[in-house]
Design a protein around this motif. Structure first.
Motif, PDB file in Angstrom:
ATOM      1  N   TYR A 172      75.951  63.892 -71.774  1.00  0.00           N
ATOM      2  CA  TYR A 172      75.463  64.110 -70.417  1.00  0.00           C
ATOM      3  C   TYR A 172      75.048  65.561 -70.222  1.00  0.00           C
ATOM      4  CZ  TYR A 172      75.438  64.298 -65.301  1.00  0.00           C
ATOM      5  OH  TYR A 172      75.075  64.477 -63.982  1.00  0.00           O
ATOM      6  N   PHE A 173      75.829  66.480 -70.764  1.00  0.00           N
ATOM      7  CA  PHE A 173      75.497  67.898 -70.646  1.00  0.00           C
ATOM      8  C   PHE A 173      74.154  68.188 -71.301  1.00  0.00           C
ATOM      9  CE2 PHE A 173      75.539  72.201 -72.379  1.00  0.00           C
ATOM     10  CZ  PHE A 173      75.788  72.948 -71.234  1.00  0.00           C
TER      11      PHE A 173
ATOM     12  N   VAL B 151      66.766  62.935 -62.689  1.00  0.00           N
ATOM     13  CA  VAL B 151      68.073  62.485 -63.125  1.00  0.00           C
ATOM     14  C   VAL B 151      68.085  62.468 -64.628  1.00  0.00           C
ATOM     15  CG1 VAL B 151      68.475  61.054 -61.116  1.00  0.00           C
ATOM     16  CG2 VAL B 151      67.393  60.087 -63.110  1.00  0.00           C
ATOM     17  N   PRO B 152      69.226  62.575 -65.218  1.00  0.00           N
ATOM     18  CA  PRO B 152      69.286  62.464 -66.662  1.00  0.00           C
ATOM     19  C   PRO B 152      68.805  61.099 -67.112  1.00  0.00           C
ATOM     20  CG  PRO B 152      71.325  63.360 -65.759  1.00  0.00           C
ATOM     21  CD  PRO B 152      70.515  62.899 -64.614  1.00  0.00           C
ATOM     22  N   GLY B 153      67.845  61.107 -67.947  1.00  0.00           N
ATOM     23  CA  GLY B 153      67.434  59.842 -68.548  1.00  0.00           C
ATOM     24  C   GLY B 153      66.386  59.081 -67.803  1.00  0.00           C
ATOM     25  N   GLY B 154      66.033  59.424 -66.569  1.00  0.00           N
ATOM     26  CA  GLY B 154      64.949  58.806 -65.861  1.00  0.00           C
ATOM     27  C   GLY B 154      64.960  57.324 -65.792  1.00  0.00           C
TER      28      GLY B 154
ATOM     29  N   ILE C 214      74.672  55.141 -63.255  1.00  0.00           N
ATOM     30  CA  ILE C 214      74.443  54.780 -64.655  1.00  0.00           C
ATOM     31  C   ILE C 214      73.230  55.562 -65.135  1.00  0.00           C
ATOM     32  CG2 ILE C 214      74.007  52.904 -66.270  1.00  0.00           C
ATOM     33  CD1 ILE C 214      75.230  50.996 -64.248  1.00  0.00           C
ATOM     34  N   VAL C 215      73.428  56.421 -66.128  1.00  0.00           N
ATOM     35  CA  VAL C 215      72.347  57.257 -66.622  1.00  0.00           C
ATOM     36  C   VAL C 215      72.243  57.099 -68.134  1.00  0.00           C
ATOM     37  CG1 VAL C 215      72.631  58.915 -64.757  1.00  0.00           C
ATOM     38  CG2 VAL C 215      73.843  59.259 -66.909  1.00  0.00           C
ATOM     39  N   GLY C 216      71.120  57.523 -68.647  1.00  0.00           N
ATOM     40  CA  GLY C 216      70.896  57.450 -70.080  1.00  0.00           C
ATOM     41  C   GLY C 216      69.422  57.445 -70.375  1.00  0.00           C
TER      42      GLY C 216
ATOM     43  N   ILE D  90      80.206  58.680 -63.146  1.00  0.00           N
ATOM     44  CA  ILE D  90      78.926  58.621 -63.847  1.00  0.00           C
ATOM     45  C   ILE D  90      79.179  57.986 -65.209  1.00  0.00           C
ATOM     46  CG2 ILE D  90      77.031  59.953 -64.849  1.00  0.00           C
ATOM     47  CD1 ILE D  90      77.489  62.055 -62.707  1.00  0.00           C
ATOM     48  N   VAL D  91      78.428  56.912 -65.494  1.00  0.00           N
ATOM     49  CA  VAL D  91      78.541  56.219 -66.776  1.00  0.00           C
ATOM     50  C   VAL D  91      77.296  56.546 -67.593  1.00  0.00           C
ATOM     51  CG1 VAL D  91      78.714  53.984 -67.922  1.00  0.00           C
ATOM     52  CG2 VAL D  91      79.884  54.365 -65.749  1.00  0.00           C
ATOM     53  N   VAL D  92      77.506  57.108 -68.767  1.00  0.00           N
ATOM     54  CA  VAL D  92      76.395  57.509 -69.623  1.00  0.00           C
ATOM     55  C   VAL D  92      76.217  56.460 -70.715  1.00  0.00           C
ATOM     56  CG1 VAL D  92      75.432  59.336 -71.056  1.00  0.00           C
ATOM     57  CG2 VAL D  92      76.990  59.914 -69.181  1.00  0.00           C
ATOM     58  N   ILE D  93      75.021  55.877 -70.781  1.00  0.00           N
ATOM     59  CA  ILE D  93      74.697  54.829 -71.753  1.00  0.00           C
ATOM     60  C   ILE D  93      73.739  55.400 -72.795  1.00  0.00           C
ATOM     61  CG2 ILE D  93      73.714  52.535 -72.067  1.00  0.00           C
ATOM     62  CD1 ILE D  93      76.118  52.351 -70.417  1.00  0.00           C
ATOM     63  N   ASP D  94      74.006  55.103 -74.044  1.00  0.00           N
ATOM     64  CA  ASP D  94      73.089  55.495 -75.122  1.00  0.00           C
ATOM     65  C   ASP D  94      73.169  54.458 -76.233  1.00  0.00           C
ATOM     66  OD1 ASP D  94      71.243  57.068 -76.558  1.00  0.00           O
ATOM     67  OD2 ASP D  94      72.882  57.916 -77.741  1.00  0.00           O
ATOM     68  N   GLY D  95      72.018  53.888 -76.579  1.00  0.00           N
ATOM     69  CA  GLY D  95      71.979  52.903 -77.650  1.00  0.00           C
ATOM     70  C   GLY D  95      72.793  51.663 -77.357  1.00  0.00           C
TER      71      GLY D  95
END
Length: 616
Positions: free
Chosen positions: A597-598, A613-616, A400-402, A573-578
């Motif tokens: 994600y890119f 990692v993306p989003g730390g 889980i990233v974001g 990979i699950v990308v979370i935003d807002g």
């Protein structure tokens, strides 16, 4: 003695637990004095047999005082007036024996009431700790650990002190006041009427002062909780404050909080301190009026009042007013105890974690986890998750990233049921998560966080915390799988080395390896990794990574903002935003989409963060 159970302490299990529900508890108030006193009394009556015997001792002691006081007056009028030394000596010996019995009765009464008070405070502390152990994380989000500790220690001690002091005074006082009043009425009704004229003034004065001082004691305890919280925080973070040279600022902040506490404490004590002098003044006026009235009756030979009667009456009056004054003089400790008791009961009334009706235990989770349109907010009107849909199949690793604040950690909090959803549903192996008891759910979930926590115990017992019935061989095997066995053997006492202060005598990497060993021992089927290697060096990271791969075998794993090697190898990979799931897929497929994600990858990996990692 059977365990004291208080049905009035059982709260209503209604409403979702939110930190904002508990923040209201910080407002200084004393809203229900009668209810608070009733609840303390219910605890105290758990030792009614001791209190009943203490009451009998109080009656004996008061009866001896009444008889002895009357003998004093009779001796003045009879034996001293006749100069009968023989009878005077006999009466003195008789009174001495009576007073020895009275002292013994008072001592037994004091021992019994103090023991009841100590057991009452122990029961309070026990029930409070049990409630704290079952409160949800929302409560601790709203209260500092120092404030919670203050309620368990200072507040309970204040109640104990008040009960220990006032119970003795109360038992003696009630019996003494009733007995002396009856004796005064029998001796001289007119003089009793003169004495009682000033009594309402005593209660009226005390009531006015006490009513105004209550809020000062509530504020004092609130500031004490803040002071304890600040001290606990500064002691825990002393390395950081030294690193940033904040010693002077910390001392200044402490002095400011300390001044507020001292100011509130001074106001409470100063105002309550007026009660004693006021009561003494009223009592002196009462003594003066009785002496004048008694002297007038003796001179005019009215109502058969003699010098001995006036002498006995003044002694009765002293024994009548002293218990009242003693109790009223303790108004400051009583008010402090009431303020403390309300804070204690406020915590006891906190909504504990509870399972839904019909929730069942599960032996083991297979690992099929689905978030279906899940919505959640910590503060009403400010959603954190806005309809999240996530699917993890048994044995899959889901990363889980974001960006920060996107809702990544919230997903984990919902999965472990530290909080409950506002809407949507979480299913585990096809069952709604609410249909599974929290205990069995968490038994099947293992959590490895960035910040480890180790208890002040041996390394062996810290690892065994993962499964309390594990044998020593299993503990060692878990440590070997976690690559912790070698450094443990190098410690002075090996597995029996006692850790202190959250394992500060170990490195961050060593503490994390012990945490992983604990998780391995638990045999949980669902694993959650939350920044598990973000605070260690590269070499230690490689060791921990190897241990994590062992830990993740055969488990459904959720990885939050982990290092790139784990993210790249994740099944999904699950990308979370807002608060929304904006993308899902493998590392390669998400890069090919050239979407959110890119952009995270481009901005964070190609700008000098090769192992982030993306989003730390």
């Amino acid at each position: 003695m059977s365990e004291n159970r208080n049905p009035s302490l059982q709260p209503n299990f209604t409403g979702r637990q939110s930190p904002w529900l508990y923040l209201a508890a910080e407002k200084p108030r004393l809203t229900n004095v009668t209810g608070t006193l009733k609840r303390i009394l219910e605890y105290l009556l758990g030792w009614r047999s001791s209190l009943l015997f203490a009451l009998v001792c109080a009656v004996v002691s008061t009866g001896i005082t009444i008889v002895g006081t009357r003998l004093n007056g009779y001796t003045v009028d009879t034996f001293i007036a006749r100069k009968d030394a023989r009878m005077l000596g006999i009466v003195c010996l008789l009174m001495a024996g009576m007073y020895v019995v009275g002292v013994a009765s008072s001592y037994v009464q004091s021992i019994l009431t103090i023991r009841a008070a100590q057991r009452t405070s122990a029961a309070l502390r026990r029930d409070l700790f049990r409630r704290v152990a079952h409160l949800p994380p929302a409560y601790f989000d709203a209260h500092s650990s120092g404030d919670v500790m203050s309620r368990l220690t200072n507040d309970v001690d204040n109640i104990n002190t008040a009960i220990s002091q006032t119970t003795v005074q109360l038992f003696t006082g009630i019996v003494s006041v009733a007995g002396m009043l009856a004796a005064m009425l029998f001796l001289s009704p007119p003089l009793t009427l003169v004495c009682l004229i000033t009594t309402p003034l005593t209660f009226f004065t005390t009531r006015i002062i006490a009513r105004n001082v209550q809020r000062f004691f509530v504020e004092q305890q609130r500031e004490l909780g803040k002071l304890n919280g600040y001290i606990e925080e500064m002691v825990s973070g002393q390395k950081i404050l030294r690193l940033f040279s904040r010693e002077t600022r910390v001392v200044e902040d402490f002095e400011r909080i300390n001044r507020r506490y001292v100011g509130d404490a001074f106001r409470a004590q100063a105002v309550s301190g007026i009660i004693g002098p006021c009561n003494n003044m009223v009592n002196n006026i009462a003594y003066l009026l009785v002496a004048v009235a008694g002297g007038f009756c003796v001179i005019r030979n009215i109502g058969g009042v003699t010098v001995g009667v006036v002498f006995s009456f003044l002694l009765y009056m002293r024994n009548f007013t002293n218990p009242i004054n003693n109790i009223l003089a303790m108004a400051n400790s009583l008010q402090l105890a009431l303020a403390s008791a309300e804070r204690v009961f406020e915590t006891m009334d906190g909504q504990p974690e509870c399972d839904a009706d019909g929730a069942s235990d599960i032996e083991r989770i297979e690992g099929d986890i689905r978030f279906e349109n899940v919505r959640f907010s910590y503060v009403p009107g400010k959603p954190v998750l806005r309809g999240a849909d996530i699917v993890a199949e048994p044995g899959q690793t889901v990363a889980i990233v974001g960006p920060t604040g996107a809702g990544k950690t919230t997903i984990i909090s919902l999965l472990t049921r530290f909080y409950d959803t506002d809407g949507g549903r979480i299913r585990i192996d096809g069952m709604p998560i609410e249909a599974i008891t929290r205990r069995s759910l968490r038994r099947s979930v293992s959590l490895v966080l960035q910040d480890t926590f180790l208890f002040s115990d041996t390394i062996r017992e810290n690892i065994r915390y993962g499964r309390i019935d594990a044998g020593d061989e299993e503990v060692v095997e878990a440590a070997q799988q976690a690559h912790a066995h070698e450094f443990i053997l190098q410690l002075p006492h090996g597995y029996d080395t006692v850790l202190t202060d959250n394992g500060q005598n170990l490195s961050q990497g060593q503490r994390q390896l012990l945490n992983i060993a604990r998780s391995l021992l638990s045999r949980a089927s669902v694993l959650i990794l939350d920044e598990a290697t973000s605070s260690v060096d590269t070499r230690t990271e490689q060791i921990i990574q190897s241990a994590l791969l062992t830990l993740m075998k055969g488990k459904t794993s959720f990885v939050i903002a982990h290092r790139l090697s784990t993210i790249k190898n994740a099944d999904k990979i699950v990308v979370i935003d807002g608060g929304r799931v904006v993308e899902q897929g493998t590392h390669e497929s998400l890069l090919e989409k050239k979407g959110f994600y890119f952009r995270l990858y481009e901005s964070q990996f190609k700008t000098g963060m090769p192992n982030g990692v993306p989003g730390g």
